[in-house]
Motif scaffolding. Sequence first.
Motif, PDB file in Angstrom:
ATOM      1  N   ASN A 158       0.926  -1.196   0.016  1.00  0.00           N
ATOM      2  CA  ASN A 158      -0.020  -0.040  -0.161  1.00  0.00           C
ATOM      3  C   ASN A 158       0.802   1.111   0.000  1.00  0.00           C
ATOM      4  OD1 ASN A 158      -2.392  -1.171  -0.056  1.00  0.00           O
ATOM      5  ND2 ASN A 158      -2.621  -1.289   2.195  1.00  0.00           N
ATOM      6  N   ARG A 161       1.884   1.699  -3.543  1.00  0.00           N
ATOM      7  CA  ARG A 161       0.944   1.493  -4.433  1.00  0.00           C
ATOM      8  C   ARG A 161       0.972   2.790  -5.535  1.00  0.00           C
ATOM      9  NH1 ARG A 161      -3.411   3.022  -6.396  1.00  0.00           N
ATOM     10  NH2 ARG A 161      -3.267   4.946  -5.326  1.00  0.00           N
ATOM     11  N   PRO A 175      -4.831  -1.791  -7.304  1.00  0.00           N
ATOM     12  CA  PRO A 175      -5.629  -1.591  -5.979  1.00  0.00           C
ATOM     13  C   PRO A 175      -4.735  -1.864  -4.900  1.00  0.00           C
ATOM     14  CG  PRO A 175      -5.953  -4.070  -6.999  1.00  0.00           C
ATOM     15  CD  PRO A 175      -4.915  -3.163  -7.886  1.00  0.00           C
ATOM     16  N   ARG A 176      -5.278  -1.172  -3.763  1.00  0.00           N
ATOM     17  CA  ARG A 176      -4.719  -1.269  -2.402  1.00  0.00           C
ATOM     18  C   ARG A 176      -5.184  -2.509  -1.868  1.00  0.00           C
ATOM     19  NH1 ARG A 176      -7.668   1.064   1.755  1.00  0.00           N
ATOM     20  NH2 ARG A 176      -9.563   2.190   1.232  1.00  0.00           N
ATOM     21  N   ILE A 177      -4.564  -2.980  -0.795  1.00  0.00           N
ATOM     22  CA  ILE A 177      -4.693  -4.043  -0.071  1.00  0.00           C
ATOM     23  C   ILE A 177      -5.753  -3.586   0.989  1.00  0.00           C
ATOM     24  CG2 ILE A 177      -4.319  -5.959   1.387  1.00  0.00           C
ATOM     25  CD1 ILE A 177      -1.607  -6.425  -0.109  1.00  0.00           C
ATOM     26  N   ALA A 190      -8.372  -7.547  -2.329  1.00  0.00           N
ATOM     27  CA  ALA A 190      -7.891  -6.309  -3.444  1.00  0.00           C
ATOM     28  C   ALA A 190      -9.203  -6.446  -4.311  1.00  0.00           C
ATOM     29  CB  ALA A 190      -6.400  -6.529  -4.049  1.00  0.00           C
ATOM     30  N   VAL A 200      -1.944  -6.716  -9.394  1.00  0.00           N
ATOM     31  CA  VAL A 200      -2.026  -7.254  -7.676  1.00  0.00           C
ATOM     32  C   VAL A 200      -1.132  -7.972  -7.314  1.00  0.00           C
ATOM     33  CG1 VAL A 200      -3.686  -9.027  -8.976  1.00  0.00           C
ATOM     34  CG2 VAL A 200      -4.181  -7.852  -6.651  1.00  0.00           C
TER      35      VAL A 200
END
Length: 293
Positions: A158, A161, A175-177, A190, A200
């Motif tokens: 993140n 990211r 996408p962030r976690i 995600a 990812v």
Amino acid sequence: MSYDLYFKPRNGSFTEEHFHAYFRDRPNYKCEGLQAWYENEDTGVYFVFELQAEQQTTEDDDECKDFPVALNINYFRPSYFIFEAEPEVTAFVKHFDLLVSDPQMEGMGDGAYKAEKLLSGWTHGNEFGYASILRDEKNRNGISHLPTAQLHDAWRWNFSRAQVQARVGDSKFVPRIMFFNLGGSTITSAVWPDGIPIVVTRVNYLCIPRKELAPTKFFRKKEDITFVSWGEAFAILIKHGTQNRDGSISLNYMSPPSDVVKFVQSLPTESRSSSGVPADCVLDREIYERSVV
């Protein structure tokens, strides 16, 4: 419960102008009055620097006296909080050549700033915070926790990211976690909306909002959100993707191929309860377990 650290210049004075000029242009800070709040939306880490008002520095307040700036970092937080805070504190101290007053047990005391002491002092206090709060069984209800290694992996992803997103541009989503309670268990996840091209990294589950690929019911599409485990999704991801050196997968298409479409459409409607969990509320499992013994 929090870690409090106080700062003063080695020479000269420190003014409100110095305070705002430094923080207003730094990423993730928001200045409000005498406070500069750091909050990273990707990682969930936050803390605050505060300029001490003159009326606060009294003879009875030895901690604040002659130290015009204070730092506050909460305890009872994931252990990675301090790894994000330390470089910010170190940069602040170096920029203004500051001395510190650290009243915490296991802290650095008064004098020169030591980054390693910030790390160890906050970590010690954070574990004490876990023990103090969790000794009461009533405070354990609803607590989310994951292994420290998994939390740190999520934080590192993140934290970087935005850089990955800038590198790949608009062709892929990064996408962030996030953290969810899925069917009573805390998981990492995600989002993979409608099978779009993404970059990812490994998570417990992919969260798939289905709009264009929503299941049809009574001849109408019904938008929903479903979850699929990493193990179930890996084969289709690696078939259409490149595995990067960090283990993440970059999908190599502009629009979802037919087998990706079929895979997403074939997933069952989610029957488990699900709710998001803020990152700051997912604690280190190892510290949690030591604290409830």
